[in-house]
Every structure is written in C-alpha cells, then in structure tokens.
Design a protein around this motif. Structure first.
Motif, PDB file in Angstrom:
ATOM      1  N   GLN A 228       0.833  -1.200   0.000  1.00 39.60           N
ATOM      2  CA  GLN A 228       0.000   0.000   0.000  1.00 39.60           C
ATOM      3  C   GLN A 228       0.868   1.251   0.000  1.00 39.60           C
ATOM      4  OE1 GLN A 228      -3.589  -0.525   0.403  1.00 39.60           O
ATOM      5  NE2 GLN A 228      -3.804   1.571  -0.324  1.00 39.60           N
TER       6      GLN A 228
ATOM      7  N   GLN B 104       1.573   3.645  -3.386  1.00 41.38           N
ATOM      8  CA  GLN B 104       1.008   4.982  -3.284  1.00 41.38           C
ATOM      9  C   GLN B 104       2.095   6.047  -3.423  1.00 41.38           C
ATOM     10  OE1 GLN B 104      -2.274   5.315  -3.083  1.00 41.38           O
ATOM     11  NE2 GLN B 104      -2.241   7.559  -3.133  1.00 41.38           N
ATOM     12  N   SER B 105       3.186   5.890  -2.683  1.00 39.67           N
ATOM     13  CA  SER B 105       4.235   6.908  -2.735  1.00 39.67           C
ATOM     14  C   SER B 105       4.884   6.967  -4.115  1.00 39.67           C
ATOM     15  CB  SER B 105       5.304   6.628  -1.668  1.00 39.67           C
ATOM     16  OG  SER B 105       5.951   5.390  -1.928  1.00 39.67           O
TER      17      SER B 105
ATOM     18  N   GLU C 201       2.455   8.719  -6.568  1.00 41.78           N
ATOM     19  CA  GLU C 201       2.371  10.130  -6.211  1.00 41.78           C
ATOM     20  C   GLU C 201       3.609  10.884  -6.659  1.00 41.78           C
ATOM     21  OE1 GLU C 201       1.669  10.472  -2.040  1.00 41.78           O
ATOM     22  OE2 GLU C 201      -0.422   9.773  -2.159  1.00 41.78           O
TER      23      GLU C 201
ATOM     24  N   ARG D  71       2.582   7.436 -14.409  1.00 40.30           N
ATOM     25  CA  ARG D  71       2.044   6.763 -13.221  1.00 40.30           C
ATOM     26  C   ARG D  71       1.638   5.328 -13.539  1.00 40.30           C
ATOM     27  NH1 ARG D  71      -1.105  12.217 -11.315  1.00 40.30           N
ATOM     28  NH2 ARG D  71       0.447  12.888  -9.774  1.00 40.30           N
TER      29      ARG D  71
ATOM     30  N   SER E  99      -6.119   0.789  -4.809  1.00 37.39           N
ATOM     31  CA  SER E  99      -6.008   2.118  -4.194  1.00 37.39           C
ATOM     32  C   SER E  99      -5.139   3.040  -5.041  1.00 37.39           C
ATOM     33  CB  SER E  99      -5.423   1.992  -2.785  1.00 37.39           C
ATOM     34  OG  SER E  99      -6.310   1.285  -1.940  1.00 37.39           O
ATOM     35  N   ALA E 100      -4.029   2.512  -5.551  1.00 36.28           N
ATOM     36  CA  ALA E 100      -3.151   3.321  -6.393  1.00 36.28           C
ATOM     37  C   ALA E 100      -3.865   3.713  -7.684  1.00 36.28           C
ATOM     38  CB  ALA E 100      -1.866   2.553  -6.697  1.00 36.28           C
TER      39      ALA E 100
ATOM     40  N   PHE F 187      -6.144   6.583  -7.023  1.00 29.95           N
ATOM     41  CA  PHE F 187      -5.405   7.851  -6.957  1.00 29.95           C
ATOM     42  C   PHE F 187      -5.120   8.374  -8.366  1.00 29.95           C
ATOM     43  CE2 PHE F 187      -1.324  10.027  -7.259  1.00 29.95           C
ATOM     44  CZ  PHE F 187      -1.499  11.073  -6.370  1.00 29.95           C
TER      45      PHE F 187
ATOM     46  N   ARG G 253      -8.434   9.633  -9.972  1.00 27.09           N
ATOM     47  CA  ARG G 253      -8.900  10.929  -9.454  1.00 27.09           C
ATOM     48  C   ARG G 253      -8.090  12.079 -10.053  1.00 27.09           C
ATOM     49  NH1 ARG G 253      -9.571  12.272  -3.004  1.00 27.09           N
ATOM     50  NH2 ARG G 253      -9.711  14.549  -3.163  1.00 27.09           N
ATOM     51  N   ASN G 254      -6.781  11.926 -10.139  1.00 30.34           N
ATOM     52  CA  ASN G 254      -5.930  12.982 -10.681  1.00 30.34           C
ATOM     53  C   ASN G 254      -6.128  13.165 -12.178  1.00 30.34           C
ATOM     54  OD1 ASN G 254      -3.665  14.175  -8.701  1.00 30.34           O
ATOM     55  ND2 ASN G 254      -4.267  12.128  -8.027  1.00 30.34           N
TER      56      ASN G 254
END
Length: 914
Positions: free
Chosen positions: A548, A552-553, A556, A564, A606-607, A610, A613-614
C-alpha cells in the motif's frame, strides 16, 4: 463557443482542412444544426475529430442531420455492444426507416453505427480487440436480421423446409450462417469482406404451403443463401452493407452455396486441402442455428488439429499458404500492412502454424482470436514472453494503422501511401507528430514480427520448437545439468543478453531452477529482463513489502497519467514475481502467497483510484475535493483468495447523497462523472502498455449486467437488490467485500447488501433457491466445460470447484449463515456450515478434502503454466512438476486422485441440492 475555440479544436486535428470544409458545408445545408453543434463543445469536438479522420463519415453526417442528436446520445457510452444489443437497435432503426428497401436499410444502419464505433476507436476508449469484436458483432446482427427476412420470404414461397428425425417424425430443418476468416475470429475490419459458409441440417422437402409449392431442401436453402447475400451485398446509395465472399466454401466457386453439415464434414475429412482445413481455425456460427455448427466443428476438429502430426508438416503447409499470398501481392506498391513482410498476416500465420502443430495434443491452444492464441502459445512456452509482447504490440499497432487507412474513404485498402503529405496525415491520425517517429515505429514493429516469423518458419529454425541438444551453447554458458535447455530459461537468458542486464552465475542458477517449476514466471523475466533482480537472494528469505505504502508513494511521485501507469505496472510485476519466487523456493507458504496477493490487489486498486482521481480532474479541468467512490470485490477478491492470474470481479458504487461542489456549473451529471471515472480506473488496471497490465477487470456482475451503468449510486444499488435482483445474483453477492475507495461507503454498502440478500433469500424460499442454484451451475458447466468432452475442467466441470462454491453459497443463503469478516476462506465457511448442521459429516468431508485438493491443484497450475482451469493431460512435464510439489507419487497418481475427489464432490453437491 467562440470562433477562436473552434479554431483551436481544428488546429489540433490531423486534417484541419477537412474539418473546416465540413463546417462550411454544414452551415449551407443545415444552418440550424450547425448553430446547435457550435453551442455543444463536447459534441463539436467529437464531430470535427470524426470528419478529420474520415471524409467518408463526414459525407454520412452531411447526408443525415438526425445523426448529430443520435451521436450526442451515444457518445457517452463506451461499452462493447453485443449482437443482441445491435439487433434491438436495428429493429428500432427499421421502424423509423420503414420506407427503405432492406438492403438499403442494412447498409445505412451499418454506416450509422460506424460513427459511434470509430469515435471510440479514435478516442482510445476501446482496445483494438474490443473495436474489432464490436465490428464483428455488427456484422452478426446484420446477418441475423437478413436471415430472418430472407427466411420469411422463402417460407412464403415454398413453405418451411422439413426433415425426418431418427423416430420418423417430421421437424423443421435448421440453417446456420458460418463465419470464416476475420469475422470467424471476431477480428473484422471496418472494410473487410465477410467470408461465409452456409450449412443446413439435412435433406428433405419443403411443406409446399407457400405460393410456389414444394421444392427440395437443397433448392430452398440455396435460394435462401442467395437472398441473404443479396440483402447484405447489394449496392445502395451508401454502398452495400458488406462484400460477401463465398470462395472458401467446399469446392470453392463450383460448390453449392449451401450444403448439409454431413456433406461439409465429409469434404473436410476426405477432400479438403491443408489450407482449407487451416481456414476452420477461425470459424464460428454467426447467425441462425448454433447447434448445426457445434456438431460440425466438433466432428471436423480432429482433421484440423491432427494428433501425432508432424510439426515440420504443419509449418510447411502454412508456409506454402504464405508463399501463395506473396505471389499474389507482388504487384502491390507501397507497404502493405496486411500482406507485407512483418505485417498482420505473418502474425496470424505464426499463431495458426503453432496451433496446427500442437493443437492436436492440446485443446486449449485452439483459440480463434489471434491475440488469445498468442497468449496461450506463450503460456505453453511455444513462443517466448518477449515474442508474445512484441507480436501483440505489433498486432495492435498494425490493426489501428489498417483502420485509419480504411476509414478514410471506406475502401478495402492496406497500403500505406508513399506520398509524404498523405503519409503524414495517416501518421497524425495515429497520434504521431512527424513522419520520422511514425516510420520508426512501423519499422520496429514489422522487424519484430519478421524476426519471430523467420525463427518459426525458416528450415533451420524448425528444430527450435523441440528440445535443444545437450551440447547447446546456452547450456555450456549457464551450467544446465544435462538434458535439454528449458525453453522458458532459454528465452529468459536470450532476453537478458539482448538487454545488457548484468547477472552473475548464482542468479542464473536461481533462474534455471525457477524455470523448471514455473516456466510461466520465468517467462515474465524474458519479457522484462530488469525483473531478474528479484531473484537475488531468493533462496534465503522473503522480504515483505508494504504494498500500500510503496505503490502509493511511487505513483504520487510521478507526473502524468502514462508515467504513473508505467510505475504502477513495474512495481506490481516486481512484487508479484517476488511472491511467486518466494513460494517456489519455500520461503513463503501457499496460504501466505495468496494472502500477499490479496494485499497486492487491494494496494493496486487504491493506487489506481489515486491515478483515476488525478487524471479525471486534469481532463475535466477541475480540482476534485472529495471522491465518494467505493470498490467492492466479488469472487476470489471478495473471498480473500486471490491467486496468480485471477480476475478482479468488481462492483463500483458512488455516494448519490453527498454534494459535489466541483460539478456545479458543469454539464456532467453525477452518473456521467463517475462513468468517466470508471473508464480511467479500468484502463489503469487492465490496459496493456509496454510494461504489461495488472489485472483483467470484470464488471459483468454489476446491477443489470452488461446493460447497467458501470458505476451505480448507493441508493440505486441497494434498491436493485431490494426489489429487482434475480435469485441467482444473491448467490454471486454472498462474497461481496469492500476493498478500496471510500471506507465508510464501502462498509455501508457491504453491510446493507448482506442484510438484503439474506432477507431476499428467506423470502424466495428453499425451493426457489435450489432451482436457481442448480440452473446457474448447470449453465456454467455446459458453457465452460461441456463442449470439450476429453478435457477435465477442475473449476467448471462436474465435481469441480464450482460445485463446492455453489453448494456452500446455497446453504449460506438457505440457513442465513454469513461469512466471518476475519476469515472468509472456503475452508472456514465449510467448517462453520458443519458446526450449524447445514452440512452432514460426509458432505463436509467430501467438500473439505475435495476443495483442499482442487484448490492446491489450481494454484500449482497457475504457478507452473499460468491461468488455466483445464487439467493438462498432454503436458507430462508440467504434471510431473505439479505432482512432486503436491507430494504425490506420479502424474498418474495425481490424475487418479483428481478423479476420486471429483466424484466425491459431485455426489455431495447432488445430495445438498436434491
């Protein structure tokens, strides 16, 4: 919209002049329509893009002003439409165009649908495989409609055709339109001919109830075939719907247009040339009675895929077909993306040659679709993962190029123009800014195809398909201990050499040992040599990662959608390979490997959220503050039992109560907003990029199935299960679990859905639950396993894992036994059902021991050869490895135990559902 904004749209199009000319003509012909279009920013952008890519479609829009409002309604949907959906659309189109003759109606309907499909193609909202599938579905729908019209006409003339069954009873004879070639494999082009074969069930005579009396069935079905060809092939003001090619039928041009299935079978078994049998690799029922084709193809397959046949002979026959085509195209000028060296036909022949060579012993290789075939050939080690990636990428590139060429004017062309200006327009329609980059991409893809084609078909390379001799250079350099070099190891080493990635002898020894157990995962290193670093220290320890946090990091830290996605895929590949390697070398148990895969899947979701959404905010030009969106898992993900190659069965729900201030003033509704989010989300998870893909995403179990919205509002979702959901859907949703996104929303939907389905099950009653459970189970067994009688399917077949799953879920619903949130495993639920007396001791023992065995076998199959539910009886080497890992005496012992467990499981299933 201002003139400046119109100019900005046009300026960025590949053919700005065509777009300007179109707007000028539209203003003259339909001035009110032009004004409405100018006011609708999104539709204007789509229309101008379409006309810039296709003067053909520009003409279509100028001929039919009603298509603008139709396109506005259709443009928001990106789902692949099936044959039945398109038939419904065609029926509605026929009602509103009742004055048209049938052939003109079909042609006009096809042209209208191409507006929608090509827009999806240009926007990149569907993959090449999805685009060609939808074009094929469109042809199926038109053929089905034409068949119904033609049959009604023939029955009016001659009465229904009759046959006599085995008991002497009279019945109506059946008819089938068989698709061959690209339509047969669901890979049809925008301007392809459709290759057809017409089969009917048996000889006889018509009833004579029509206006012209009785005729033989042969005469009836030949006339029926002629009428179908006329309806779909006759020219109208907008051309013909399709060009129909019947030359591939038995006896070619001199053969009857329609023949009985038994006569066709006799021809292919005794008289057909090898290339004619090769054609049947890509064949299926397109319209009419499917059972005729099913009986025919099951009987003819042994003549197509010869058991014990020579690999050399199979390759030689396909090579002769290719040489014949080479002679036919010598006069072509310019590069031919279909028939040129390194072109589409060479990719198809690579797949078909290896299918013919090995499909006799391995039914699983008999896939009609080129991309599916390549994937399965790679799974079996017949091409390397690097070759698979290169061929799949080349196929996608060349097919998109072919589409751009054909949709310019609707012509069946495959030639890339040599004229620099025309060539640059084609390049820009593919997204290239200049000719240099386009030509480089074309050269790279064709050279990759040509290299694999020559490896397989050159006389000197035929031996590469078998074992290498003990004295091979690969063994000498990398220390194989006698015997043949493992193909997966050889492919990985070759890829490492080409890439320049440095490895020491110890790491190569680990790679060799990994390839013995798992050619599948060794192949991932061949596709991505950088992954070899995962093998360092693999025998000593398993280093757990915080998936996770790391995913995620990492995403980001990147800027842009593509970057990404690339980072997410790279890390996911490294983490998944790390799990598999640790299991192979015993530093991770099977149970822990599955648990870690569930953690990796949830972290990836989850990634991906992210990224979604972006990217959504960037595309819409808004700052998204708050994203009330939940991802819920079904199937293996819902049951916390993810395994190598598992799909993600997902349900996507958004909160339809919370205000979304960032949508104020936007033309987007909440449903449309989250619909766009789903498109990006699914792309992030499943789209194939240079770094591969993460998961196959399956949304088919959402409310209303394929006809439902990709994401559903919370209240609409719960209301669906409260009122409209079928009983079988209750079975599917037993394992629903929130896995990503808004945790409060996911928890609420999960909790309320569980409550509703238990209440609905109680209201339905035991009898209805039992009937629906048996119906769905039998349907899946028939669809997924019923057509391959000699193949054991450990999931879908009788006594397979689905027997256990369906019995367990039936009992959970009947007796109100929910999953334990802390342990959703099948073993835990079986024990719980025994404790509450839902299962007898004997039923529990059969299911529990059967599940332990079947799930372990399924896991080892995935680890060794990749995702497959079929027991690989012909792959003795893989079975030997699996038997050893399952601590069984031999492959024969494995097969015997499988049979015993399947019998016990099926008996217990029938007892529970009796």
């Amino acid at each position: 919209m201002s003139d400046e904004k119109v100019e900005n749209i046009i300026r960025n199009l590949p053919d700005a002049e065509s777009a300007e000319r179109f707007l000028g003509e539209l203003a003259v012909r339909f001035p009110n329509e032009e004004k409405r279009l100018i006011r609708n920013d999104a539709l204007l952008s789509d229309v101008l893009t379409l006309v810039s890519f296709s003067p053909l479609l520009a003409t279509t829009l100028l001929q039919h002003k009603s298509y603008f409002s139709w396109l506005e309604r259709q443009r928001v949907s990106s789902k692949v439409r099936g044959k039945e959906d398109l038939l419904e659309s065609l029926a509605r189109f026929a009602l509103t165009n009742s004055s048209l003759e049938t052939h003109a109606l079909l042609s006009r309907f096809r042209r209208r649908e191409l507006l929608r499909i090509y827009l999806l193609d240009i926007r990149g909202l569907e993959t090449v495989a999805e685009i060609t599938e939808e074009i094929s579905n469109l042809a199926d729908a038109i053929l089905e409609y034409a068949l119904r019209i033609a049959r009604q006409e023939m029955d009016n003339r001659f009465g229904a055709p009759l046959e006599t069954d085995e008991k002497g009873r009279s019945a109506e004879a059946k008819f089938c339109v068989v698709a061959l070639g690209k339509l047969g494999s669901r890979e049809l082009n925008y301007s392809s001919d459709i290759d057809l074969l017409f089969l009917y069930s048996s000889e006889g005579n018509t009833s004579g109830n029509g206006s012209r009396g009785s005729v033989t069935n042969r005469e009836y079905f030949v006339k029926l075939s002629e009428h179908i060809i006329k309806l779909v092939g006759q020219q109208s003001g907008e051309g013909a719907a399709y060009r129909v090619d019947m030359r591939l039928r038995p006896h070619g041009r001199v053969g009857a247009l329609a023949i009985p299935g038994t006569e066709a079978l006799q021809y292919y078994l005794t008289s057909a040339q090898p290339w004619e049998r090769q054609v049947l690799i890509r064949s299926r029922a397109s319209a009419g009675d499917l059972e005729i084709f099913r009986e025919f193809i099951e009987s003819v397959h042994p003549a197509v895929f010869l058991k014990g046949g020579s690999v050399d002979e199979a390759l030689r026959n396909v090579r002769l077909s290719k040489e014949k085509i080479n002679l036919e195209k010598q006069s072509a000028s310019g590069f031919d993306v279909k028939l040129g060296h390194g072109g589409i036909r060479e990719i198809e022949f690579i797949a078909q040659a290896l299918q013919l060579a090995h499909g006799g012993e391995d039914d699983w290789l008999r896939a009609a679709h080129t991309l599916i075939s390549l994937s399965r050939l790679a799974d079996r080690g017949l091409i390397s993962e690097t070759e698979h990636t290169e061929l799949a990428d080349a196929y996608a590139f060349l097919r998109r190029l072919e589409h751009r060429l054909q949709m310019e004017h609707g012509l069946q062309t495959h030639l890339v123009p040599n004229d620099p200006d025309r060539r640059l327009t084609v390049a820009r329609r593919l997204g290239f800014l200049d000719l240099k980059s386009f030509d480089a991409a074309l050269a790279r893809h064709t050279s990759n195809v040509l290299r694999t084609f020559r490896r397989i078909f050159d006389e000197s390379a035929v031996a590469d398909l078998g074992d290498e001799p003990e004295s091979s250079g690969t063994e000498a350099r990398y220390g194989a201990q006698g015997g043949a070099v493992n193909p997966a190891f050889g492919a990985a080493v070759s890829s490492l050499e080409k890439s320049g990635v440095e490895t020491d002898k110890a790491t190569l020894t680990v790679l060799r040992d990994l390839a013995k157990v798992s050619p599948y995962f060794a192949g991932s290193i061949a596709a991505n040599p950088q992954l070899v670093k995962v093998l360092i220290g693999a025998r000593e320890r398993f280093s757990p990662n915080d998936y996770q946090a790391e995913l995620q990091s990492s995403v980001e830290g990147e800027v842009g959608f593509a970057a990404r996605l690339a980072t997410l895929r790279r890390l996911h590949s490294r983490f998944l390979l790390g799990i598999a390697v640790a299991e192979v070398f015993g530093t991770l148990t099977t149970a822990d490997a599955k648990r870690r895969q569930c953690e990796l899947a949830e972290a990836s979701l989850s990634a991906a959220l992210f990224i979604t959404r972006n990217e959504l905010g960037r595309r819409l030009g808004i700052e998204i503050d708050g994203f009330p969106f939940a991802v819920l898992g079904l199937g293996k993900l819902g049951g916390n039992s993810m395994d190598y190659g598992s799909d993600l069965d997902l349900v996507l729900v958004y909160d339809d109560e919370i205000d979304l201030p960032y949508l104020e003033g936007s033309e987007l509704t909440r449903a449309a907003f989250f619909g766009k989010a789903v498109e990006i989300f699914v792309t992030a998870l499943s789209a194939m990029t240079r770094e591969g893909s993460l998961y196959r995403v399956d949304l088919r179990l959402r409310p209303d199935g394929k006809n439902g919205a990709p994401a559903t509002g919370k209240h609409a979702f719960l209301n669906y299960f409260e009122i409209r959901a079928d009983v079988w859907e209750l079975l599917a949703y037993v394992k629903l679990r929130g896995v990503a996104g808004d945790p409060a929303l996911a928890s609420e939907v999960e909790r309320e859905t569980r409550r509703i389905i238990l209440e609905r099950a109680l209201l339905a009653g035991t009898d209805q639950l039992r009937v629906e459970t048996k119906r769905i189970r039998e349907m899946l067994e028939h669809q997924k396993a019923g057509g391959q009688r000699r193949v054991i399917d450990i999931k879908y077949g009788a006594g397979g894992m689905l027997d256990i799953y369906f019995a367990m879920r039936f009992l959970q619903l009947r007796d109100g036994v929910p999953d334990d949130p802390e342990d959703r495993s099948t073993g835990s639920m079986l024990r719980k059902l025994r404790e509450v007396r839902s299962l007898s001791e004997g039923e529990f023992e059969a299911f529990s021991s059967g599940y332990s065995f079947l799930s372990e076998l399924d896991h080892e199959l995935r680890l060794t050869i990749g995702r497959s539910t079929k027991f690989p009886s012909a792959n003795r080497e893989a079975l030997g490895v699996i038997a050893q890992r399952m601590e069984l005496a031999s492959a024969a012992d494995l097969a015997e135990q499988l049979t015993a467990h399947r019998l016990n499981v099926r008996n217990a299933f029938e007892q529970v559902l009796r």
